[in-house]
Scaffold this active site. Sequence first.
Site, PDB file in Angstrom:
ATOM      1  N   LYS A  54       1.168  17.048 -14.500  1.00  0.00           N
ATOM      2  CA  LYS A  54       1.078  17.036 -12.834  1.00  0.00           C
ATOM      3  C   LYS A  54       2.365  17.663 -12.236  1.00  0.00           C
ATOM      4  CE  LYS A  54      -2.382  13.254 -12.840  1.00  0.00           C
ATOM      5  NZ  LYS A  54      -2.667  11.968 -12.688  1.00  0.00           N
ATOM      6  N   GLN A  98       0.019   6.194 -11.564  1.00  0.00           N
ATOM      7  CA  GLN A  98      -0.478   6.917 -12.731  1.00  0.00           C
ATOM      8  C   GLN A  98      -1.061   5.473 -13.344  1.00  0.00           C
ATOM      9  OE1 GLN A  98      -1.028   9.960 -13.966  1.00  0.00           O
ATOM     10  NE2 GLN A  98      -2.247   8.901 -15.367  1.00  0.00           N
ATOM     11  N   ASP A 127      -5.190  10.776  -4.693  1.00  0.00           N
ATOM     12  CA  ASP A 127      -6.264  10.073  -5.657  1.00  0.00           C
ATOM     13  C   ASP A 127      -7.458   9.706  -5.008  1.00  0.00           C
ATOM     14  OD1 ASP A 127      -5.350  10.715  -8.067  1.00  0.00           O
ATOM     15  OD2 ASP A 127      -4.109   9.034  -8.354  1.00  0.00           O
TER      16      ASP A 127
END
Length: 303
Positions: A54, A98, A127
């Site tokens: 990422k 994460q 997200d």
Amino acid sequence: MSAMRLDGKQIALEIRNEVARDVQQFVAAGNAPPKLAAILVGEDPASQVYVRNKERACQRAGIASQLDRMPATTTPAELLERIDSLNQDASVNGILVQLPLPETPVGEPALDERAVLDAVDPMKDVDAFSPINVGLLMQGRPRFLPCTPHGIIQMLHRSQIETAGKHVVVVGRSEIVGKPMAMMLAQKNGSCGPETANATVTLAHSRTQNLAEICRTADILIAAVGRPEMIRGNMIRPGAVVVDVGINRVDDRLVGDVAFAEAEQVASAITPVPGGVGPLTIAMLLHNTLLAAKLQAREGAVG
Ligand code: NDP
């Protein structure tokens, strides 16, 4: 028949180039480059790889990134405090924590995934896991779209595969993939227009009876289960489109939830693993980070 391979890598590259171009325009208009902050708790090897990928993707798109590593012994209060400071930091546009969070040693307070995700400012929730963003999606007026299902919508659209009026079977009902996928496909409109929405959706899970039979009725079958090769060739209707979200490590090899060799004999189009849905997830994260920066710039201008 041998199915057409849906090249997620290529489509993701296309999207990443588009984001990079838009980032350039955004910066040329006098804004700071968008910035993504990632929090990685613990040492999970797969998570380390995902976070590194990422970061690298951000760099290529002109997006700034910062990684906060926290030890596996981090307490809930410490993690929430870290998130809060990123929420307050005006230079950070997007925040991602994460997953999965590490197991806590016996006797220590557990890190509650839900509470952690709820703590992220919904305006920085790239997200799209916060209840506000899930609710907006449910109501058909999304702010951020969750990256994996959005990547799949983009891939179908850019491969000229329409979902309107089709029967889509989604196997797996997680908050991250299956549920939002079903919701997005069932909407009247979506990020790629009504032709890549308006599906008749069946959402299957571990309690579904006659799964094979249901899968065989799918025009488009989306597998997001996390069980290596559980979707066999005989569960696929001839000519169906198969999207394999699964990423499973088997003997040092990555395999999907679909038995690829069997499925490609039956399907008309199929995503490989790796190189299918995975690269799109990252591309859509970049898209959301830029979107977050744009929304915050607009809010700042108004406020
Ligand atoms: P979860 O474990 O959160 O959810 C799995 C779902 O599959 C659950 O809804 C579960 O049902 C269902 N399920 C389990 N066993 C069966 C079965 N035998 N028959 C039917 N349904 C079943 O997984 P995720 O959604 O997070 O991830 C799914 C897969 O996708 C994983 O391999 C993951 O690594 C991968 N993934 C890939 C991404 C990418 O970018 N390509 C991004 C995110 C995930 P129930 O609810 O009843 O328990």
